[in-house]
Design a protein around this motif. Sequence first.
Motif, PDB file in Angstrom:
ATOM      1  N   LEU A   1     -16.623 -12.171  39.603  1.00 41.11           N
ATOM      2  CA  LEU A   1     -16.368 -11.852  38.195  1.00 41.11           C
ATOM      3  C   LEU A   1     -14.883 -11.595  37.954  1.00 41.11           C
ATOM      4  O   LEU A   1     -14.327 -12.029  36.935  1.00 41.11           O
ATOM      5  CB  LEU A   1     -17.195 -10.624  37.802  1.00 41.11           C
ATOM      6  N   ALA A   2     -14.234 -10.909  38.886  1.00 37.10           N
ATOM      7  CA  ALA A   2     -12.799 -10.643  38.756  1.00 37.10           C
ATOM      8  C   ALA A   2     -12.006 -11.951  38.751  1.00 37.10           C
ATOM      9  O   ALA A   2     -11.051 -12.107  37.978  1.00 37.10           O
ATOM     10  CB  ALA A   2     -12.323  -9.748  39.899  1.00 37.10           C
ATOM     11  N   LEU A   3     -12.403 -12.887  39.598  1.00 33.67           N
ATOM     12  CA  LEU A   3     -11.724 -14.180  39.658  1.00 33.67           C
ATOM     13  C   LEU A   3     -11.893 -14.948  38.350  1.00 33.67           C
ATOM     14  O   LEU A   3     -10.926 -15.519  37.819  1.00 33.67           O
ATOM     15  CB  LEU A   3     -12.278 -15.000  40.825  1.00 33.67           C
ATOM     16  N   ILE A   4     -13.107 -14.931  37.802  1.00 34.39           N
ATOM     17  CA  ILE A   4     -13.377 -15.659  36.557  1.00 34.39           C
ATOM     18  C   ILE A   4     -12.644 -15.017  35.390  1.00 34.39           C
ATOM     19  O   ILE A   4     -11.918 -15.690  34.644  1.00 34.39           O
ATOM     20  CB  ILE A   4     -14.888 -15.699  36.269  1.00 34.39           C
ATOM     21  N   TRP A   5     -12.827 -13.702  35.208  1.00 29.28           N
ATOM     22  CA  TRP A   5     -12.225 -13.036  34.057  1.00 29.28           C
ATOM     23  C   TRP A   5     -10.712 -12.904  34.189  1.00 29.28           C
ATOM     24  O   TRP A   5      -9.995 -12.910  33.193  1.00 29.28           O
ATOM     25  CB  TRP A   5     -12.879 -11.675  33.835  1.00 29.28           C
ATOM     26  N   GLY A   6     -10.221 -12.789  35.421  1.00 31.60           N
ATOM     27  CA  GLY A   6      -8.773 -12.726  35.609  1.00 31.60           C
ATOM     28  C   GLY A   6      -8.088 -14.021  35.200  1.00 31.60           C
ATOM     29  O   GLY A   6      -6.915 -14.024  34.813  1.00 31.60           O
ATOM     30  N   SER A   7      -8.828 -15.127  35.279  1.00 29.17           N
ATOM     31  CA  SER A   7      -8.289 -16.427  34.877  1.00 29.17           C
ATOM     32  C   SER A   7      -8.457 -16.685  33.382  1.00 29.17           C
ATOM     33  O   SER A   7      -7.865 -17.630  32.846  1.00 29.17           O
ATOM     34  CB  SER A   7      -8.992 -17.553  35.658  1.00 29.17           C
ATOM     35  N   SER A   8      -9.236 -15.847  32.713  1.00 32.97           N
ATOM     36  CA  SER A   8      -9.521 -16.076  31.295  1.00 32.97           C
ATOM     37  C   SER A   8      -8.296 -15.889  30.411  1.00 32.97           C
ATOM     38  O   SER A   8      -8.139 -16.581  29.394  1.00 32.97           O
ATOM     39  CB  SER A   8     -10.634 -15.132  30.823  1.00 32.97           C
ATOM     40  N   PHE A   9      -7.411 -14.968  30.807  1.00 32.74           N
ATOM     41  CA  PHE A   9      -6.273 -14.650  29.941  1.00 32.74           C
ATOM     42  C   PHE A   9      -5.289 -15.808  29.848  1.00 32.74           C
ATOM     43  O   PHE A   9      -4.715 -16.062  28.790  1.00 32.74           O
ATOM     44  CB  PHE A   9      -5.578 -13.374  30.446  1.00 32.74           C
ATOM     45  N   ILE A  10      -5.085 -16.519  30.964  1.00 29.10           N
ATOM     46  CA  ILE A  10      -4.181 -17.668  30.910  1.00 29.10           C
ATOM     47  C   ILE A  10      -4.834 -18.815  30.149  1.00 29.10           C
ATOM     48  O   ILE A  10      -4.154 -19.606  29.482  1.00 29.10           O
ATOM     49  CB  ILE A  10      -3.766 -18.113  32.343  1.00 29.10           C
ATOM     50  N   LEU A  11      -6.165 -18.924  30.217  1.00 27.84           N
ATOM     51  CA  LEU A  11      -6.869 -19.948  29.438  1.00 27.84           C
ATOM     52  C   LEU A  11      -6.730 -19.677  27.938  1.00 27.84           C
ATOM     53  O   LEU A  11      -6.579 -20.598  27.137  1.00 27.84           O
ATOM     54  CB  LEU A  11      -8.345 -19.993  29.835  1.00 27.84           C
ATOM     55  N   ILE A  12      -6.800 -18.378  27.559  1.00 24.49           N
ATOM     56  CA  ILE A  12      -6.585 -18.020  26.152  1.00 24.49           C
ATOM     57  C   ILE A  12      -5.170 -18.416  25.725  1.00 24.49           C
ATOM     58  O   ILE A  12      -4.970 -18.995  24.653  1.00 24.49           O
ATOM     59  CB  ILE A  12      -6.800 -16.506  25.934  1.00 24.49           C
ATOM     60  N   LYS A  13      -4.206 -18.109  26.582  1.00 23.58           N
ATOM     61  CA  LYS A  13      -2.813 -18.451  26.273  1.00 23.58           C
ATOM     62  C   LYS A  13      -2.646 -19.954  26.083  1.00 23.58           C
ATOM     63  O   LYS A  13      -1.977 -20.399  25.140  1.00 23.58           O
ATOM     64  CB  LYS A  13      -1.904 -17.952  27.412  1.00 23.58           C
ATOM     65  N   ARG A  14      -3.263 -20.727  26.955  1.00 22.01           N
ATOM     66  CA  ARG A  14      -3.190 -22.183  26.831  1.00 22.01           C
ATOM     67  C   ARG A  14      -3.909 -22.666  25.566  1.00 22.01           C
ATOM     68  O   ARG A  14      -3.457 -23.589  24.887  1.00 22.01           O
ATOM     69  CB  ARG A  14      -3.830 -22.836  28.060  1.00 22.01           C
ATOM     70  N   GLY A  15      -5.027 -22.037  25.251  1.00 22.82           N
ATOM     71  CA  GLY A  15      -5.792 -22.433  24.075  1.00 22.82           C
ATOM     72  C   GLY A  15      -5.071 -22.163  22.768  1.00 22.82           C
ATOM     73  O   GLY A  15      -5.271 -22.869  21.770  1.00 22.82           O
ATOM     74  N   LEU A  16      -4.208 -21.148  22.780  1.00 24.42           N
ATOM     75  CA  LEU A  16      -3.464 -20.800  21.568  1.00 24.42           C
ATOM     76  C   LEU A  16      -2.355 -21.803  21.259  1.00 24.42           C
ATOM     77  O   LEU A  16      -1.744 -21.745  20.195  1.00 24.42           O
ATOM     78  CB  LEU A  16      -2.872 -19.388  21.689  1.00 24.42           C
ATOM     79  N   VAL A  17      -2.087 -22.714  22.213  1.00 22.61           N
ATOM     80  CA  VAL A  17      -1.151 -23.806  21.946  1.00 22.61           C
ATOM     81  C   VAL A  17      -1.937 -24.930  21.277  1.00 22.61           C
ATOM     82  O   VAL A  17      -2.424 -25.855  21.908  1.00 22.61           O
ATOM     83  CB  VAL A  17      -0.499 -24.323  23.250  1.00 22.61           C
ATOM     84  N   GLY A  18      -2.108 -24.812  19.987  1.00 21.79           N
ATOM     85  CA  GLY A  18      -2.865 -25.808  19.242  1.00 21.79           C
ATOM     86  C   GLY A  18      -3.957 -25.213  18.378  1.00 21.79           C
ATOM     87  O   GLY A  18      -4.349 -25.793  17.367  1.00 21.79           O
ATOM     88  N   LEU A  19      -4.462 -24.043  18.764  1.00 25.22           N
ATOM     89  CA  LEU A  19      -5.526 -23.393  17.995  1.00 25.22           C
ATOM     90  C   LEU A  19      -5.057 -22.040  17.464  1.00 25.22           C
ATOM     91  O   LEU A  19      -4.232 -21.368  18.088  1.00 25.22           O
ATOM     92  CB  LEU A  19      -6.762 -23.177  18.881  1.00 25.22           C
ATOM     93  N   THR A  20      -5.598 -21.637  16.323  1.00 25.27           N
ATOM     94  CA  THR A  20      -5.353 -20.285  15.830  1.00 25.27           C
ATOM     95  C   THR A  20      -6.273 -19.325  16.589  1.00 25.27           C
ATOM     96  O   THR A  20      -7.266 -19.753  17.197  1.00 25.27           O
ATOM     97  CB  THR A  20      -5.647 -20.169  14.321  1.00 25.27           C
TER      98      THR A  20
END
Length: 288
Positions: free
Chosen positions: A14-33
Amino acid sequence: MLSKHLKWILLFVLALIWGSSFILIKRGLVGLTPYQLGSLRIIFATIFLMIIGFKSIATIPQGKWKYIALTAFVGTFMPVYLFSIAETEISSSITAVLNSLTPLGALVIGILAFGLDVQRRQVYGVIIGLAGSILLIVNGAANNPEQNYWYALLVVFAAFCYSLNVNLIKKYLSDVKPLAITAGNFSVLLVPALVILFSTDFVTVVHKSEVQNAMLYIVILGTVGTGIANIIYFKLIQMSSPIFASSVTYMIPVVAFFWGILDQELFTPIQYVGAVIIFIGIYLSAKK
């Protein structure tokens, strides 16, 4: 013995999955609100969960649906948007550290609302953890004047939502299967997420390459970082305790730091001190 080992394995996964979520959010914000990102995260997670867990929804007792709806909005709906909005102004690493306040919140809410016994050391832990978070926010604001660190309070509130959610699940949904809880949660959230998504300009921008690239990151975030992760988390809550399950946030910043370094995020020495103070506070509050 098997259960003891399994809970630690689930915690690390769970730590591995959720720890990677924040960079995915950052990447997703390049193009999405933030609102588009949050809505798509819920929608993709719902599609995935309906495929693997639709039949499990029928196993939810009638009287439990009010708690399914409550935990859906407190534990998923609000944090999803709060994190997306916050990362428009603060780094993914800082967001991950502030999210580690969840165990402290779980302790406080457990004491105030659920009659959890508390020791003096745990009270000190809460105070120390809060002091560390204040240091982290204040120093971040001083060293990043171009960023609005008031947005860090959104992360603190999201952590509070997680804290309340973990106590609600332990008290009211311990007898419901984790897959059923997760699928039930997202079946409740699908319509609100669709309403928010189509209230934005998503239809007019979806053809753009940067939006489609961002959506690929959110597919991963929705299916793995939200759908699968929630199933694991609810299982962990049921087989351990709210404090142990929420202690996954001890390890999340380590993973998030790794991704942040690869993404050239800066972290000041004082912010490292603040992070250590937070972890000391969490350790004291969670130690039996």
